[in-house]
Design an enzyme around this catalytic site. Sequence first.
Site, short mmCIF file in Angstrom:
data_model
loop_
_atom_site.label_atom_id
_atom_site.label_comp_id
_atom_site.label_asym_id
_atom_site.label_seq_id
_atom_site.Cartn_x
_atom_site.Cartn_y
_atom_site.Cartn_z
N GLN A 43 -10.26 -4.10 11.06
CA GLN A 43 -11.52 -4.85 10.98
C GLN A 43 -11.76 -5.64 12.27
O GLN A 43 -12.84 -5.59 12.87
CB GLN A 43 -11.43 -5.79 9.77
CG GLN A 43 -12.70 -6.45 9.40
CD GLN A 43 -12.58 -7.26 8.09
OE1 GLN A 43 -13.56 -7.78 7.62
NE2 GLN A 43 -11.43 -7.37 7.50
N GLU B 238 0.84 -1.21 0.00
CA GLU B 238 0.00 0.00 0.00
C GLU B 238 0.88 1.26 0.00
O GLU B 238 0.57 2.23 -0.68
CB GLU B 238 -0.93 0.00 1.22
CG GLU B 238 -2.05 -1.03 1.11
CD GLU B 238 -3.24 -0.72 1.99
OE1 GLU B 238 -3.03 -0.32 3.15
OE2 GLU B 238 -4.39 -0.89 1.52
#
Length: 407
Positions: A321, A172
């Site tokens: 998450q 990323e």
Amino acid sequence: MIFLKTKIVILGAGYGGLMTTVRLQKKIRTEEVEIVLINKNNYHYETTWLHEAAAGTLRDDQVTYPVKSVIDVKKVAFIQASVTRIATAEKKVMTDIGEVSYDYLVIALGGESETFGIKGLKEYAYSITSVDAAKRIREHIESQFSTYQNEAIKKEERLTIIVGGAGFTGIEFLGELVNRIPQLCKTYEIDQNKVKVYCVEAAKAVLPGFDPELVDYAVAHLEKRGVEFKIGTPIKGADPEGIIVGIGEEETQEIKAGTVIWAAGIRGSSVIEESGFEANRCRVKVDPDLRAPGHENIFIIGDCSLIINEEINRPYPPTAQIALQQADVVTNNLLALLRQETNLTAFKPDIKGTVCSLGERDAIGIVYGKKLKGKPASVMKKVIDNRALFSIGGTSTVLKKGKFNIL
Ligand SMILES: Cc1cc2nc3c(=O)[nH]c(=O)nc-3n(C[C@H](O)[C@H](O)[C@H](O)COP(=O)(O)OP(=O)(O)OC[C@H]3O[C@@H](n4cnc5c(N)ncnc54)[C@H](O)[C@@H]3O)c2cc1C
């Protein structure tokens, strides 16, 4: 007769801690319970966006918001302090500005860089672990470009950037970096061909365990933009000049670089170790109800906790998450304990998918079992980012900080 309020202390205003706080403040009456939130900074940062701040594709103020903008100050006492240790026997949290006692404690202090004892990495490599750390990376890269522009005898390796690790964080960050480099070259009038970006990974694959078709897509995307992958290449050490890598069984090679970013390892907060919890790399294998083994009044969530994926008998990678889902379970379990119940809810991760961004407009991912790449994956990533903002800060935070650049 004086009734003493039960005191719940939450450590860390990241995904796990702040989510627990906002959930609790909605469900608890102030006359029953005192809620205290302790965090190093007076702001929350979106840890999952730090690679953007590090590359300079998002400003610091875009990845942060004030803690007090989402907490109800009539119900929650916020203390800005650095936690140094927890004295579990005395039920006290030690901070740099004093002690705080608790009846129930939620530890959500996030993670730190894990360098696996590799010589020189702590001293000479940067890691993407906080807003301040991201700022240091961004400023360092900019200063390398600026110095190169101004120095009489050009040091070419100043323009070499090494990213250690081809996991999610490394990929990323590379996705953002390859978008940022053309802007930097323009600003500092540097020929882009002079900039070298390496991704050095000890494992035999990029994004190990991820769908091979999507991995090929990500690698092709990054290679096209100038990233050179060195896979199956362990970093053996780092020094002020760059890194040393292992080639085959015996040989080593030096790669000179002006910037080294270590993105290959994460451990829990060092506060866990300082406080004497039994842990693996500062991550505590918590009981099913998220309490620390042997500590009935201490919950540990987020990157400081270790949850085993029973299907493969290996720990789940720490993610936002999971931290957000744990916050819901901890809130319910705290409420149950306050009601004197003994039957607490067990935490079971519900992994809806994983999306890895490749810069602002590209990504790969699997969501609800469906493979996504390119624009649809990138839009999905922004939806996920906005959802995390919404779940803690509601609509107003999404409107202020959300990502809407989906065209
Ligand atoms: C670049 C990057 C990209 C990521 N991308 C994703 C992704 O796409 N999806 C995903 O699910 N996960 C992703 N993750 C992982 C995810 O960000 C973490 O798993 C998640 O933030 C863990 O939540 P947490 O609540 O444990 O810690 P955090 O959200 O990191 O919060 C910890 C908080 O504790 C505070 N704190 C730390 N130490 C102290 C102290 N001593 N005293 C007081 N306060 C302290 C910090 O300032 C911070 O506010 C990414 C991580 C990184 C670094």
